[in-house]
Design an enzyme around this catalytic site. Structure first.
Site, short mmCIF file in Angstrom:
data_model
loop_
_atom_site.label_atom_id
_atom_site.label_comp_id
_atom_site.label_asym_id
_atom_site.label_seq_id
_atom_site.Cartn_x
_atom_site.Cartn_y
_atom_site.Cartn_z
N ARG A 70 0.89 -1.18 0.00
CA ARG A 70 0.00 0.00 0.00
C ARG A 70 0.92 1.22 0.00
NH1 ARG A 70 -2.61 4.07 0.18
NH2 ARG A 70 -4.69 4.38 0.95
N GLU A 127 -10.84 5.93 -5.93
CA GLU A 127 -11.24 4.54 -6.14
C GLU A 127 -11.46 4.29 -7.63
OE1 GLU A 127 -11.31 2.22 -3.71
OE2 GLU A 127 -10.59 3.79 -2.37
N ARG A 153 -1.07 -5.40 4.44
CA ARG A 153 -0.26 -4.91 3.33
C ARG A 153 0.90 -4.09 3.88
NH1 ARG A 153 -5.12 -1.96 0.18
NH2 ARG A 153 -5.17 -1.01 2.24
#
Length: 163
Positions: free
Chosen positions: A44, A52, A87
């Site tokens: 990430r 998004e 992540r």
């Protein structure tokens, strides 16, 4: 014992962040997959939050990351922390020194994620991109991704458009 664990963790982090890894997947503008020790590791991107996929500029952010680093070797810069989804959180650095995270903010394809980053340089880059009306800042009222994720389907439908 605590000192030994801390030392082991620091050695692990320094070895992870001193190496280069191949980018094998682009999940979205702020999430990539790397090949690390023969296994896929999701990373990430630190300090930022990209629109998004179904949000305005989400596809453009993903395309920029793909164009810059898919299939290439990158190094990581960070402190070894993981997010709530497991992540790794880091900045992605190309061999020529280009920081992917910074590039996204400069081009108006990512927000400075102030909730998780106190880095003043990212805040300044976001201000500059906004003043130059780059990327998502061309929009009259851009919606931050963390707000978008909380919106109802109806609200998203009235605000969704592709760029």
């Amino acid at each position: 014992m605590k000192k030994l664990l801390l030392l082991s963790f620091l050695i692990f982090c320094s070895s992870v962040f001193a190496q280069t890894y191949k980018v094998i997947g682009i999940k979205d503008g702020d999430t990539v997959s790397l090949l690390m020790d023969g296994k896929e590791q999701t990373v990430r991107l630190a300090h930022i939050d990209c629109p998004e996929k179904k949000q305005a500029y989400g596809t453009k952010a993903k395309e920029m990351v793909s164009d810059l680093c898919f299939g290439k070797m990158v190094s990581l810069q960070g402190d070894g922390k993981l997010d709530r989804n497991g992540r790794m959180i880091a900045e992605l650095i190309l061999p020529n020194g280009v920081n992917i995270n910074i590039t996204l903010v400069k081009n108006g394809l990512a927000w400075h994620f102030k909730k998780y980053s106190k880095d003043a340089s990212y805040a300044q880059l976001a201000i500059e991109a906004r003043s130059k009306k780059k990327g998502l800042w061309k929009e009259k009222n851009p919606i931050a991704p963390w707000i978008w994720r909380k919106m109802s389907k109806e609200e998203k439908a009235s605000n969704s458009y592709a760029f």
